[in-house]
Design a protein around this motif. Structure first.
Motif, mmCIF file in Angstrom:
data_model
loop_
_atom_site.group_PDB
_atom_site.id
_atom_site.type_symbol
_atom_site.label_atom_id
_atom_site.label_comp_id
_atom_site.label_asym_id
_atom_site.label_seq_id
_atom_site.Cartn_x
_atom_site.Cartn_y
_atom_site.Cartn_z
ATOM 1 N N SER A 82 0.820 -1.212 0.000
ATOM 2 C CA SER A 82 0.000 0.000 0.000
ATOM 3 C C SER A 82 0.855 1.262 0.000
ATOM 4 C CB SER A 82 -0.925 0.007 1.226
ATOM 5 O OG SER A 82 -0.151 -0.016 2.409
ATOM 6 N N MET A 115 7.886 -7.276 -4.521
ATOM 7 C CA MET A 115 8.140 -7.339 -3.076
ATOM 8 C C MET A 115 9.567 -7.816 -2.849
ATOM 9 S SD MET A 115 4.581 -9.087 -1.875
ATOM 10 C CE MET A 115 4.929 -9.193 -0.135
ATOM 11 N N GLY A 147 0.174 -7.758 7.830
ATOM 12 C CA GLY A 147 -0.143 -8.559 6.653
ATOM 13 C C GLY A 147 -0.084 -7.848 5.326
ATOM 14 N N CYS A 190 -2.674 -4.294 1.338
ATOM 15 C CA CYS A 190 -3.201 -3.702 0.099
ATOM 16 C C CYS A 190 -4.011 -4.744 -0.675
ATOM 17 C CB CYS A 190 -2.087 -3.115 -0.760
ATOM 18 S SG CYS A 190 -1.015 -4.337 -1.488
#
Ligand SMILES: Cc1ncc(C[n+]2csc(CCOP(=O)(O)OP(=O)(O)O)c2C)c(N)n1
Ligand SMILES: [Mg+2]
Length: 621
Positions: free
Chosen positions: A418, A444, A499, A502
């Motif tokens: 996010s 990521m 967690g 998004c």
């Protein structure tokens, strides 16, 4: 002909050490060093070469091959693609670990040179440890997996083959339109085989990155198109930065009063408070930019790939809008069927401005139209930056504290979750290259690795901050250890919201009740991950690796920790617990992710109907 007898790996190292680029008359050494993790597939080949005859190339020891290639890519990105680290791995798993990062570099058009080890060309020990045995085709090996993610791919099966391959590799690495991952797969026996290389192969070689002028006719066509338009909007992409075209972009915008919106890669081309900078555009864009995009009659896209995030899945613009695309890559200048100005952005912008000069061109924006939109948006950022939440720290508030506490010259590095959306909307860069976002792959694990690479590039002249979610941090933070090993400080700002929030938001926005995205224990009764949140002490984890670490539960604690972190000389992590769901939402934007046509959930079916309506309103080309 004078020759030198060297192994293929020794020859490659010697060749790489002699490569230079020249841009705008400035000569720069291209290869700074090699990042590597050794295994049996490279330690006795390129490992030997780097130990005994490295020239000026230093080996940086990676901790995870993916992380190390992200670091190399971030280094090259921060250096405007004018300097690189090569990356070497063993065969099999070590090689395949680099594939994800190769894709990331290629999508973002960032040069990385990958040197994965490969099976024995001789096949003597066949199958060697970690060899894929493809029964139907023995020429296939793990390194074939690099083909779709490489802009140039070769396998060096004889030592003399290195020479033409190395030249082609350099062509692609230094070509602004073509650059990306280049893979030279190196069978482990061939790395160690000797050949009498001509001395000329190792002489200093300068690769001229000449600016490619767009065709005169293309400039005239673009100027003609623009002359008929009243409400142009410039969309500045990463190419503006790579082409060092910031002042030409600013000149065109200022001369004709054209507002400038930014993609993730283009953000920071203009300072946030420049009167014509309306901020991020698209899915993660500002209200100001997205309203201007909707009413624009022409979009001048400069150095942008027009990803779905930039175009709100092709719903960001009016039906009859037209496009002028200034891009060195024909792949991008051809998009939307626009007026293609294929060439260097610096020259393209200058020539377009000149072609307009005689025409007395004027836009038809109202006196305060852009300024008012900007003012309203600035007030929204101020509101979000100060947002109080009864359950703890809101994510946008934490970002506001960070924005105000760190030096404006600092580089922030981010990629997934996010946070990229929040930063694209809210962050206020003061100068170019201080906003380092990997949003081509949004991979990521890029954040910590990339911050290390960016810090190598800025060499202590700027503070570098990784802004990273808990999910991304857990996926890959191994180069944190390399940053400690190398004494290259980064500061990791870890947003703990329990967690993959998004995706949790995205899911609930499309009919789900929330499933499989939070870091909760498995609940015995439901059989699902609906138990309590898992308590994770990120600060203790970082401390155990040798980093400094702080935990900031409030805005005051965060500010204090940021000031402390600035004083630290080693890599520092600040754990920032934030209330889940306190990130920003969309402003007049849409993102098509596909929603099921049939489902037992009525909420999902409603979301499907909504998607169909949105698609009807969007463009197909
Ligand atoms: C390598 C990789 N795997 C999966 C994804 C899909 N994905 C995008 S964001 C995200 C969750 C990120 O979680 P976190 O870092 O905690 O950020 P948050 O959304 O909570 O802010 C996932 C799984 C991705 N972008 N990259
Ligand atoms: Mg998270």
């Amino acid at each position: 002909m004078t020759t030198i007898r060297l192994t293929m790996a020794q020859a490659l190292v010697r060749f790489l050490d002699a490569q230079y680029v020249s841009v705008d008359g400035e000569e720069i050494k291209f290869v700074q060093g090699v990042m590597g993790i050794f295994g049996h597939g490279n330690v006795t080949g390129i490992g030997e070469a780097l130990e005994y005859s490295p020239g000026s190339l230093t080996l940086i020891q990676g901790k995870n091959e993916q992380g190390m290639v992200h670091a190399a890519a971030a280094f090259a990105k921060q250096k405007n693609r004018l300097q690189i680290y090569a990356c070497t791995s063993s065969i099999g798993p070590g090689a395949l670990n680099m594939v994800t990062a190769a894709g990331t570099a290629t999508v973002n058009r960032i040069p990385v040179l990958l040197l994965p080890g490969d099976n024995f060309a001789s096949r003597q020990p066949d199958p060697v440890l970690q060899q894929l045995e493809v029964a139907s085709d023995y020429t296939v090996s793990a390194t074939d997996a690099f083909k779709p993610v490489s802009k140039y791919w070769d396998r060096i099966v004889r030592p003399e083959q290195l020479m033409p391959a190395a030249l082609q590799a350099m062509r692609v690495l230094t070509d602004p339109a073509e650059t990306g991952a280049v893979t030279l797969a190196m069978p482990q026996d061939v790395q160690a085989e000797a050949y009498d290389y001509p001395e000329a192969f190792f002489s200093k070689r300068i690769h001229y990155i000449d600016r490619r002028p767009p065709a005169e006719g293309a400039v005239q066509r673009a100027a003609e198109l623009l002359k008929g338009k009243k409400k142009p909007l410039i969309i500045a992409g990463g190419g503006v930065l790579y082409a060092s075209a910031v002042s030409e972009l600013q000149d065109l915008a200022e001369t004709y009063g054209i507002p400038v919106a930014e993609t993730q890669a283009g953000k920071s081309v203009l300072p946030w408070n420049h009167p014509l900078n309306v901020g991020g555009v698209g899915v993660t864009g500002t209200l100001a930019a997205n309203l201007l995009a909707k009413q624009a009659d022409v979009i001048i896209g400069v150095g942008t790939r027009y990803s779905d995030f930039t175009t709100s899945s092709k719903s960001a613009f009016a039906d009859d809008v037209q496009f002028i695309n200034i891009n060195v890559s024909p792949l991008d200048s051809a998009k939307w069927g626009g007026a293609a100005l294929t060439g260097d952005a610096k020259l393209g912008l200058k020539q377009l401005a000149e072609a307009l000069e005689a025409s007395g061109y004027q836009t038809a924006y109202g006196d305060h139209e852009v300024a008012d939109l900007k003012k309203t948006w600035d007030a929204e950022v101020d509101r979000l930056y100060a947002l109080e939440h009864e359950q703890g720290l809101a994510q946008t508030h934490a970002l506001g504290v960070i924005q105000n506490a760190i030096d404006p010259s600092s580089v922030i590095v981010c990629a997934a979750g996010s946070l990229p959306g929040d930063l694209h909307r809210l962050w206020r860069p003061a100068e170019p290259k201080t906003y380092h976002m990997e949003y081509g792959f949004s991979c990521m694990g890029y954040e910590v690795s990339g911050a290390f690479g960016a810090a190598l590039a800025t060499a202590g002249e700027r503070e570098v901050y990784a802004i990273v979610g808990d999910g991304s941090y857990f996926m890959l933070h191994s180069e944190l250890i390399t940053s400690l090993q190398e004494g290259v400080k980064i500061t990791i700002l870890l947003f703990d919201n329990h967690g993959f929030q998004c995706i949790h938001n995205l899911q609930r926005g499309h009919g789900s009740e929330g499933f499989g995205n939070e870091f909760r224990y498995r609940d015995k009764a439901s059989g699902r991950l609906t138990g309590s949140y898992m308590p994770i002490d990120f600060a203790a984890h970082a401390r155990s690796l040798g980093a400094k670490a702080y935990k900031a539960n409030s805005a005051e604690e965060l500010k204090a920790a940021l000031l402390q972190a600035k004083q630290e000389t080693v890599t520092t992590l600040i754990e920032i617990p934030v209330v889940p769901g306190t990130n920003t939402a969309g402003y007049e934007s849409w993102w098509n992710v596909g929603v099921p046509e049939v489902s037992v959930s009525n909420k999902v079916l409603d979301a499907h109907v909504d998607m169909k309506q949105r698609i009807r309103a969007a463009r197909m080309i």
